[in-house]
Design a protein around this motif. Structure first.
Motif, PDB file in Angstrom:
ATOM      1  N   GLU A 120      -9.718  -3.848   4.288  1.00  0.00           N
ATOM      2  CA  GLU A 120     -10.085  -2.693   3.472  1.00  0.00           C
ATOM      3  C   GLU A 120      -9.302  -2.737   2.174  1.00  0.00           C
ATOM      4  OE1 GLU A 120      -9.637   1.110   5.289  1.00  0.00           O
ATOM      5  OE2 GLU A 120     -11.299   0.798   6.667  1.00  0.00           O
ATOM      6  N   VAL A 121      -9.926  -2.264   1.109  1.00  0.00           N
ATOM      7  CA  VAL A 121      -9.258  -2.088  -0.172  1.00  0.00           C
ATOM      8  C   VAL A 121      -9.435  -0.616  -0.531  1.00  0.00           C
ATOM      9  CG1 VAL A 121      -9.240  -2.681  -2.627  1.00  0.00           C
ATOM     10  CG2 VAL A 121      -9.674  -4.453  -0.921  1.00  0.00           C
ATOM     11  N   ASN A 122      -8.364   0.139  -0.375  1.00  0.00           N
ATOM     12  CA  ASN A 122      -8.386   1.576  -0.636  1.00  0.00           C
ATOM     13  C   ASN A 122      -9.546   2.276   0.065  1.00  0.00           C
ATOM     14  OD1 ASN A 122      -6.255   2.840  -1.811  1.00  0.00           O
ATOM     15  ND2 ASN A 122      -6.890   2.410  -3.906  1.00  0.00           N
ATOM     16  N   GLY A 123      -9.720   1.963   1.337  1.00  0.00           N
ATOM     17  CA  GLY A 123     -10.752   2.598   2.145  1.00  0.00           C
ATOM     18  C   GLY A 123     -12.130   1.962   2.035  1.00  0.00           C
ATOM     19  N   ARG A 124     -12.286   1.011   1.145  1.00  0.00           N
ATOM     20  CA  ARG A 124     -13.575   0.324   1.004  1.00  0.00           C
ATOM     21  C   ARG A 124     -13.594  -0.907   1.904  1.00  0.00           C
ATOM     22  NH1 ARG A 124     -16.542   1.746  -3.359  1.00  0.00           N
ATOM     23  NH2 ARG A 124     -15.484   3.059  -4.887  1.00  0.00           N
ATOM     24  N   PRO A 125     -14.717  -1.155   2.584  1.00  0.00           N
ATOM     25  CA  PRO A 125     -14.819  -2.387   3.359  1.00  0.00           C
ATOM     26  C   PRO A 125     -14.734  -3.592   2.418  1.00  0.00           C
ATOM     27  CG  PRO A 125     -16.701  -0.930   3.762  1.00  0.00           C
ATOM     28  CD  PRO A 125     -15.906  -0.323   2.662  1.00  0.00           C
ATOM     29  N   ALA A 126     -14.059  -4.623   2.872  1.00  0.00           N
ATOM     30  CA  ALA A 126     -13.869  -5.825   2.069  1.00  0.00           C
ATOM     31  C   ALA A 126     -13.714  -7.013   3.001  1.00  0.00           C
ATOM     32  CB  ALA A 126     -12.628  -5.665   1.183  1.00  0.00           C
ATOM     33  N   VAL A 127     -13.744  -8.204   2.424  1.00  0.00           N
ATOM     34  CA  VAL A 127     -13.475  -9.433   3.167  1.00  0.00           C
ATOM     35  C   VAL A 127     -12.487 -10.260   2.359  1.00  0.00           C
ATOM     36  CG1 VAL A 127     -15.611  -9.563   4.498  1.00  0.00           C
ATOM     37  CG2 VAL A 127     -15.548 -10.514   2.194  1.00  0.00           C
ATOM     38  N   ARG A 128     -11.706 -11.072   3.087  1.00  0.00           N
ATOM     39  CA  ARG A 128     -10.635 -11.825   2.434  1.00  0.00           C
ATOM     40  C   ARG A 128     -10.537 -13.223   3.031  1.00  0.00           C
ATOM     41  NH1 ARG A 128      -5.247  -8.961   3.252  1.00  0.00           N
ATOM     42  NH2 ARG A 128      -5.518  -9.680   5.379  1.00  0.00           N
ATOM     43  N   VAL A 129     -10.151 -14.184   2.181  1.00  0.00           N
ATOM     44  CA  VAL A 129      -9.855 -15.553   2.608  1.00  0.00           C
ATOM     45  C   VAL A 129      -8.537 -15.980   1.972  1.00  0.00           C
ATOM     46  CG1 VAL A 129     -12.264 -16.263   2.900  1.00  0.00           C
ATOM     47  CG2 VAL A 129     -11.130 -16.639   0.710  1.00  0.00           C
ATOM     48  N   PHE A 176       1.698  -7.941  -4.475  1.00  0.00           N
ATOM     49  CA  PHE A 176       0.246  -8.041  -4.379  1.00  0.00           C
ATOM     50  C   PHE A 176      -0.327  -6.896  -3.548  1.00  0.00           C
ATOM     51  CE2 PHE A 176       0.746 -12.909  -4.793  1.00  0.00           C
ATOM     52  CZ  PHE A 176       0.667 -12.842  -6.168  1.00  0.00           C
ATOM     53  N   ALA A 177       0.319  -6.592  -2.430  1.00  0.00           N
ATOM     54  CA  ALA A 177      -0.151  -5.497  -1.576  1.00  0.00           C
ATOM     55  C   ALA A 177      -0.081  -4.162  -2.323  1.00  0.00           C
ATOM     56  CB  ALA A 177       0.667  -5.444  -0.289  1.00  0.00           C
ATOM     57  N   ALA A 178       0.978  -3.955  -3.087  1.00  0.00           N
ATOM     58  CA  ALA A 178       1.126  -2.711  -3.848  1.00  0.00           C
ATOM     59  C   ALA A 178       0.051  -2.592  -4.930  1.00  0.00           C
ATOM     60  CB  ALA A 178       2.523  -2.624  -4.463  1.00  0.00           C
ATOM     61  N   ILE A 179      -0.244  -3.691  -5.616  1.00  0.00           N
ATOM     62  CA  ILE A 179      -1.307  -3.667  -6.627  1.00  0.00           C
ATOM     63  C   ILE A 179      -2.633  -3.301  -5.978  1.00  0.00           C
ATOM     64  CG2 ILE A 179      -2.664  -5.074  -8.225  1.00  0.00           C
ATOM     65  CD1 ILE A 179      -0.052  -6.642  -8.835  1.00  0.00           C
ATOM     66  N   LEU A 180      -2.948  -3.951  -4.850  1.00  0.00           N
ATOM     67  CA  LEU A 180      -4.190  -3.638  -4.147  1.00  0.00           C
ATOM     68  C   LEU A 180      -4.240  -2.189  -3.697  1.00  0.00           C
ATOM     69  CD1 LEU A 180      -5.117  -6.717  -1.938  1.00  0.00           C
ATOM     70  CD2 LEU A 180      -6.290  -5.846  -3.955  1.00  0.00           C
ATOM     71  N   ASP A 181      -3.105  -1.680  -3.204  1.00  0.00           N
ATOM     72  CA  ASP A 181      -3.040  -0.270  -2.767  1.00  0.00           C
ATOM     73  C   ASP A 181      -3.279   0.678  -3.924  1.00  0.00           C
ATOM     74  OD1 ASP A 181      -2.561  -1.003  -0.160  1.00  0.00           O
ATOM     75  OD2 ASP A 181      -0.432  -0.523  -0.192  1.00  0.00           O
ATOM     76  N   SER A 182      -2.944   0.264  -5.148  1.00  0.00           N
ATOM     77  CA  SER A 182      -3.082   1.138  -6.309  1.00  0.00           C
ATOM     78  C   SER A 182      -4.475   1.076  -6.944  1.00  0.00           C
ATOM     79  CB  SER A 182      -2.036   0.798  -7.363  1.00  0.00           C
ATOM     80  OG  SER A 182      -2.386  -0.395  -8.061  1.00  0.00           O
TER      81      SER A 182
END
Length: 187
Positions: A120-129, A176-182
């Motif tokens: 998830e990215v700020n509550g949005r469904p997402a996918v990651r590699v 990186f996690a903090a940037i994504l959280d913001s």
């Protein structure tokens, strides 16, 4: 001999604890003093005080440490907003297309080290590699890429690419996690 083994074991344990502490650091503890808000109808996010941003092309923004803009290896965050891939219908399909056209092209030197996983990215469904390697075979600095794809409410696909030298990846992971959280996608 036994005392030397105990000392060596204690030293290794201390290093392991320090690495685990870096990996488990709370993203909220990372100070992100700068705000990118020049695209208020699409997205905003925060980034570290000693990082800078550039917009090298339409729908492409790079935020990175001074090292990157000086041509040296370092951490970076790339945000690409792609209106063309919204026809794919899903973040998974968009990410597969992005990888095929980008880092996993035959003339690139990237290896997939973690298959696509839902996040998830700020509550949005997402996918990651996760990928490791370099842009070209003769490039000496091995990198790790974390590529995340998500969609805005209007279907526009966002690719979020975090990159750092392989040997310093874990020290940059909390940033990186903090940037994504913001990150706030508002479209």
């Amino acid at each position: 001999m036994r005392l030397q083994s105990l000392v060596l074991f204690a030293a290794l344990a201390a290093v392991l604890i320090a690495v685990m502490a870096l990996m488990d650091e709370d993203p909220a503890a990372v100070e992100l003093a700068n705000v990118y808000d020049q695209s208020p109808t699409a997205f905003t996010f925060r980034y570290p005080v000693d990082w800078f941003y550039q917009i090298p092309g339409r729908n492409l923004l790079v935020t990175a440490s001074r090292e990157i803009f000086s041509g040296l290896p370092g951490p970076s965050f790339l945000l690409e907003r792609d209106e063309l891939l919204l026809v794919t219908g899903s973040a998974e399909a968009a990410l597969a297309t992005y990888l095929e056209r980008g880092p996993l092209r035959p003339n690139r030197n990237w290896t997939l080290v973690q298959d696509m996983e839902p996040v998830e990215v700020n509550g949005r469904p997402a996918v990651r590699v996760l990928l490791e390697g370099s842009e070209f075979a003769d490039y000496p600095n091995q990198q790790r890429l974390q590529i995340t794809a998500t969609q805005a409410d209007n279907g526009v696909v966002y690719f979020l690419v975090m990159s750092a030298p392989l040997d310093t990846w874990y020290q940059h992971q909390p940033t990186f996690a903090a940037i994504l959280d913001s990150l706030e996608i508002v479209e």
